[in-house]
Design a protein around this motif. Structure first.
Motif, PDB file in Angstrom:
ATOM      1  N   SER A  51      18.172  -5.145 -12.403  1.00 22.34           N
ATOM      2  CA  SER A  51      19.617  -4.994 -12.206  1.00 22.34           C
ATOM      3  C   SER A  51      20.188  -5.835 -11.069  1.00 22.34           C
ATOM      4  CB  SER A  51      19.951  -3.513 -11.963  1.00 22.34           C
ATOM      5  OG  SER A  51      19.623  -2.739 -13.108  1.00 22.34           O
ATOM      6  N   ALA A  90      19.226   4.284 -13.303  1.00 19.18           N
ATOM      7  CA  ALA A  90      18.519   3.505 -14.318  1.00 19.18           C
ATOM      8  C   ALA A  90      18.011   4.407 -15.439  1.00 19.18           C
ATOM      9  CB  ALA A  90      17.365   2.746 -13.682  1.00 19.18           C
ATOM     10  N   THR A 144      21.016   5.312 -17.658  1.00 17.65           N
ATOM     11  CA  THR A 144      21.448   4.158 -18.456  1.00 17.65           C
ATOM     12  C   THR A 144      20.487   3.896 -19.596  1.00 17.65           C
ATOM     13  OG1 THR A 144      22.542   3.127 -16.558  1.00 17.65           O
ATOM     14  CG2 THR A 144      21.939   1.686 -18.384  1.00 17.65           C
ATOM     15  N   PRO A 194      21.182  -9.801 -14.612  1.00 20.08           N
ATOM     16  CA  PRO A 194      22.292  -8.860 -14.438  1.00 20.08           C
ATOM     17  C   PRO A 194      23.491  -9.170 -15.340  1.00 20.08           C
ATOM     18  CG  PRO A 194      21.357  -9.403 -12.312  1.00 20.08           C
ATOM     19  CD  PRO A 194      20.696 -10.316 -13.305  1.00 20.08           C
ATOM     20  N   LEU A 200      22.767  -7.823 -18.781  1.00 17.61           N
ATOM     21  CA  LEU A 200      23.041  -6.382 -18.822  1.00 17.61           C
ATOM     22  C   LEU A 200      24.537  -6.112 -18.913  1.00 17.61           C
ATOM     23  CD1 LEU A 200      20.508  -5.228 -16.075  1.00 17.61           C
ATOM     24  CD2 LEU A 200      20.213  -5.091 -18.549  1.00 17.61           C
TER      25      LEU A 200
END
Length: 254
Positions: A153, A170, A173, A211, A214
């Motif tokens: 991340s 985390a 998610t 990142p 994501l």
């Protein structure tokens, strides 16, 4: 992001990495169909060593997605068996032993991945910032998916602080994404939209900007008018890089 708009120009997949020695971008695979060697330099079982291996794993995955043959090696001299076992739990694919390997085997490019300050001779240096935690103990591998996501991340050049709050975020998610993917899988399949594919590849080919990958997934989740089958295929495609087992829970929903 706009629905079904024309994708930007995208001539050829080219993974570019910033060489930490020079600060300049270089092509990770400069020769067509040439072999790229990814050599991870890590010793001892700690979170920073695992992050070095994780970045190396991402490089291998990104290169393979672009059609580049890769030779992945691990060089180090402390707790290698323990480090390999922890890496396997984290979903990092096995690396060959690089202790006695020299150059001259026909590689088009050599990428050395090491913790900051671990300068190497020859090839491109991919430096990885350290991981801090509240304890000096080995990383907690009781939930390896959450640990992998927590390490993914942040940009590799920024330090990461592992704490329970970050790991819990985390976990939430990852559970949410796996549940969504399992639900979307029950709908008719649809291809990944060209625009989304370009956004994903542009992100990871820009110095392995995971990142941003994501972030693209978060946007796709709520992108208006996108069929759920296309959301499923998008997450499954991105997971070829991320290695988060996002399709793990397919078939588990009532």
């Amino acid at each position: 992001m706009h629905a079904y708009g024309p994708p930007p120009a995208y001539a050829r997949a080219v993974l570019r990495i910033i060489d930490s020695r020079t600060g300049e971008p270089v092509e990770a695979a400069p020769a067509r169909r040439g072999l790229t060697r990814v050599e991870a330099h890590a010793s001892g079982l700690d979170a920073t060593a695992l992050r070095v291996l994780l970045v190396s794993d991402l490089l291998v995955r990104a290169l393979e997605l672009g059609g580049t043959p890769v030779w992945a090696l691990l060089t180090g001299d402390l707790e290698q068996a323990e480090l390999r076992a922890a890496a396997g739990a984290l979903g990092i694919r096995p690396f060959e032993d690089g202790g006695d390997i020299g150059s001259g085997l026909g590689e088009a490019q050599v990428l050395h991945v090491a913790a900051e300050g671990g300068a190497r001779t020859g090839g491109v240096l991919v430096a990885v910032a350290p991981v801090g935690s509240a304890t000096t103990a080995a990383p907690d591998l009781s939930d390896p998916g959450a640990l992998r996501l927590a390490l993914l991340s942040a940009p590799r050049k920024l330090p990461v602080r592992l704490d329970e709050a970050g790991l819990e975020e985390a976990r939430r998610t990852l559970a949410h994404w796996r549940g969504s993917v399992a639900d979307w899988a029950r709908r008719p399949s649809r291809p990944v939209p060209d625009e989304v594919r370009v956004l994903l590849r542009t992100a990871w080919e820009d110095d392995l900007n995971v990142p941003e990958v994501l972030e693209v997934l978060r946007r796709v989740e709520t992108w208006p008018d996108l069929p759920d089958g296309a959301r499923f295929e998008t997450y499954a495609y991105a997971d070829r890089l991320l290695g988060l087992e996002l399709t793990r829970d397919i078939g588990s929903l009532a």
